[in-house]
Design a protein around this motif. Sequence first.
Motif, short mmCIF file in Angstrom:
data_model
loop_
_atom_site.label_atom_id
_atom_site.label_comp_id
_atom_site.label_asym_id
_atom_site.label_seq_id
_atom_site.Cartn_x
_atom_site.Cartn_y
_atom_site.Cartn_z
N VAL A 1 4.60 -32.76 -9.33
CA VAL A 1 5.95 -33.30 -9.20
C VAL A 1 5.94 -34.50 -8.25
O VAL A 1 5.35 -34.43 -7.17
CB VAL A 1 6.92 -32.22 -8.67
CG1 VAL A 1 8.30 -32.80 -8.42
CG2 VAL A 1 6.99 -31.07 -9.67
N LYS A 2 6.59 -35.57 -8.64
CA LYS A 2 6.63 -36.77 -7.82
C LYS A 2 7.97 -36.95 -7.10
O LYS A 2 8.05 -37.59 -6.05
CB LYS A 2 6.34 -38.01 -8.67
CG LYS A 2 4.96 -38.00 -9.29
CD LYS A 2 3.86 -37.85 -8.24
CE LYS A 2 2.46 -37.85 -8.87
NZ LYS A 2 1.41 -37.61 -7.86
N GLU A 3 9.03 -36.40 -7.68
CA GLU A 3 10.35 -36.52 -7.07
C GLU A 3 11.12 -35.22 -7.28
O GLU A 3 11.21 -34.72 -8.40
CB GLU A 3 11.13 -37.69 -7.66
CG GLU A 3 12.44 -37.97 -6.94
CD GLU A 3 13.10 -39.25 -7.43
OE1 GLU A 3 14.15 -39.63 -6.87
OE2 GLU A 3 12.59 -39.86 -8.39
N ILE A 4 11.69 -34.68 -6.19
CA ILE A 4 12.36 -33.39 -6.28
C ILE A 4 13.54 -33.31 -5.32
O ILE A 4 13.48 -33.85 -4.21
CB ILE A 4 11.36 -32.24 -6.00
CG1 ILE A 4 12.04 -30.87 -6.19
CG2 ILE A 4 10.75 -32.37 -4.61
CD1 ILE A 4 11.05 -29.71 -6.14
N LEU A 5 14.60 -32.67 -5.77
CA LEU A 5 15.76 -32.39 -4.93
C LEU A 5 15.71 -30.90 -4.61
O LEU A 5 15.77 -30.06 -5.52
CB LEU A 5 17.07 -32.75 -5.64
CG LEU A 5 18.37 -32.35 -4.92
CD1 LEU A 5 18.45 -32.98 -3.54
CD2 LEU A 5 19.58 -32.70 -5.77
N ILE A 6 15.61 -30.57 -3.33
CA ILE A 6 15.43 -29.18 -2.90
C ILE A 6 16.71 -28.65 -2.29
O ILE A 6 17.32 -29.28 -1.42
CB ILE A 6 14.27 -29.08 -1.89
CG1 ILE A 6 12.96 -29.47 -2.57
CG2 ILE A 6 14.18 -27.68 -1.32
CD1 ILE A 6 11.77 -29.53 -1.64
N HIS A 7 17.12 -27.46 -2.75
CA HIS A 7 18.32 -26.81 -2.26
C HIS A 7 17.95 -25.56 -1.45
O HIS A 7 17.05 -24.81 -1.85
CB HIS A 7 19.21 -26.36 -3.42
CG HIS A 7 19.59 -27.46 -4.36
ND1 HIS A 7 18.72 -27.95 -5.32
CD2 HIS A 7 20.74 -28.17 -4.50
CE1 HIS A 7 19.32 -28.91 -6.01
NE2 HIS A 7 20.54 -29.06 -5.54
N GLY A 8 18.65 -25.34 -0.37
CA GLY A 8 18.45 -24.14 0.43
C GLY A 8 19.70 -23.79 1.21
O GLY A 8 20.51 -24.68 1.52
N ASP A 9 19.87 -22.51 1.52
CA ASP A 9 21.06 -22.11 2.28
C ASP A 9 20.80 -21.97 3.77
O ASP A 9 21.66 -21.52 4.52
CB ASP A 9 21.66 -20.81 1.71
CG ASP A 9 20.68 -19.65 1.74
OD1 ASP A 9 19.97 -19.48 2.74
OD2 ASP A 9 20.64 -18.89 0.76
N SER A 10 19.57 -22.32 4.20
CA SER A 10 19.27 -22.34 5.63
C SER A 10 19.60 -23.73 6.18
O SER A 10 18.86 -24.69 5.97
CB SER A 10 17.78 -22.03 5.87
OG SER A 10 17.45 -22.26 7.22
N GLN A 11 20.70 -23.82 6.89
CA GLN A 11 21.10 -25.11 7.44
C GLN A 11 20.07 -25.60 8.46
O GLN A 11 19.80 -26.80 8.54
CB GLN A 11 22.48 -25.02 8.10
CG GLN A 11 23.06 -26.38 8.48
CD GLN A 11 24.50 -26.28 8.95
OE1 GLN A 11 25.02 -25.21 9.19
NE2 GLN A 11 25.15 -27.43 9.09
N LEU A 12 19.48 -24.67 9.19
CA LEU A 12 18.47 -25.04 10.18
C LEU A 12 17.31 -25.79 9.52
O LEU A 12 16.93 -26.87 9.96
CB LEU A 12 17.94 -23.79 10.89
CG LEU A 12 16.82 -24.05 11.90
CD1 LEU A 12 17.40 -24.55 13.22
CD2 LEU A 12 16.00 -22.79 12.13
N VAL A 13 16.75 -25.21 8.46
CA VAL A 13 15.60 -25.81 7.80
C VAL A 13 15.98 -27.14 7.15
O VAL A 13 15.27 -28.15 7.30
CB VAL A 13 15.01 -24.85 6.74
CG1 VAL A 13 13.93 -25.55 5.92
CG2 VAL A 13 14.44 -23.62 7.42
N ILE A 14 17.11 -27.17 6.46
CA ILE A 14 17.53 -28.40 5.78
C ILE A 14 17.76 -29.53 6.78
O ILE A 14 17.28 -30.66 6.60
CB ILE A 14 18.81 -28.15 4.96
CG1 ILE A 14 18.55 -27.14 3.84
CG2 ILE A 14 19.34 -29.47 4.39
CD1 ILE A 14 17.55 -27.58 2.80
N GLU A 15 18.48 -29.24 7.86
CA GLU A 15 18.79 -30.29 8.84
C GLU A 15 17.56 -30.75 9.60
O GLU A 15 17.43 -31.92 9.96
CB GLU A 15 19.86 -29.78 9.82
CG GLU A 15 21.20 -29.46 9.19
CD GLU A 15 21.91 -30.70 8.67
OE1 GLU A 15 21.48 -31.83 8.96
OE2 GLU A 15 22.92 -30.53 7.95
#
Length: 205
Positions: A63-77
């Motif tokens: 994969v060269k481009e990906i949009l990642i979703h997660g419900d951990s605000q800590l990890v995302i931020e």
Amino acid sequence: MWYGYFDGCSKGNPGDSGVGGILIDENGEIVEKISKYIGVHTNNEAEYMALLELLNSAYRHNVKEILIHGDSQLVIEQMTGNWKLKQESLRPYYNQCKDMLFYMHASFKWIPREKNQQADKLSNEALKQTSDFCNYHRGVFDINNLEKITNDIYIAHGTEDYAVDLLHNVCTCPAFKYYEGDCKHLVAAKKLKETEKDIKELFPA
């Protein structure tokens, strides 16, 4: 553009932990589902390890481009640089995730837990599978399947054979390590030895 969802869970924080993830291709097809037990960790560690598993999956699929979703605000931020990494215990996981971004362009989006149900379910399924496995090993073991080798050493025969050492109170089965000194083979061997002792007292030679 590919899409990914990740989630980590910890029962105890720290406690038994699992990771879940879903990798979706540009056509909206699920390419890989991740459900893996990772041992004893905190919830934040589990979240980072779930992200790392997802990034590794994306790498395997080139994969060269990906949009990642997660419900951990800590990890995302923290991954987007909006929040500083303050917990040093998380740094190894954070660094590994950052290293994986060398191979692909990834953007991150926080989503509420109710929109991350598939990844959440996969992380909890990993815990259930491990719980079922360990409960099987921790249950009742038939003493008739114990072979006495020496006064304190027994072999527990089953799907696999395990050595039980009553002198040092150890067993070679996976559950003994998981439960930190408790397993059905050890309990059965102790019971058998007590039975042998009682018989000797009732019928001395």
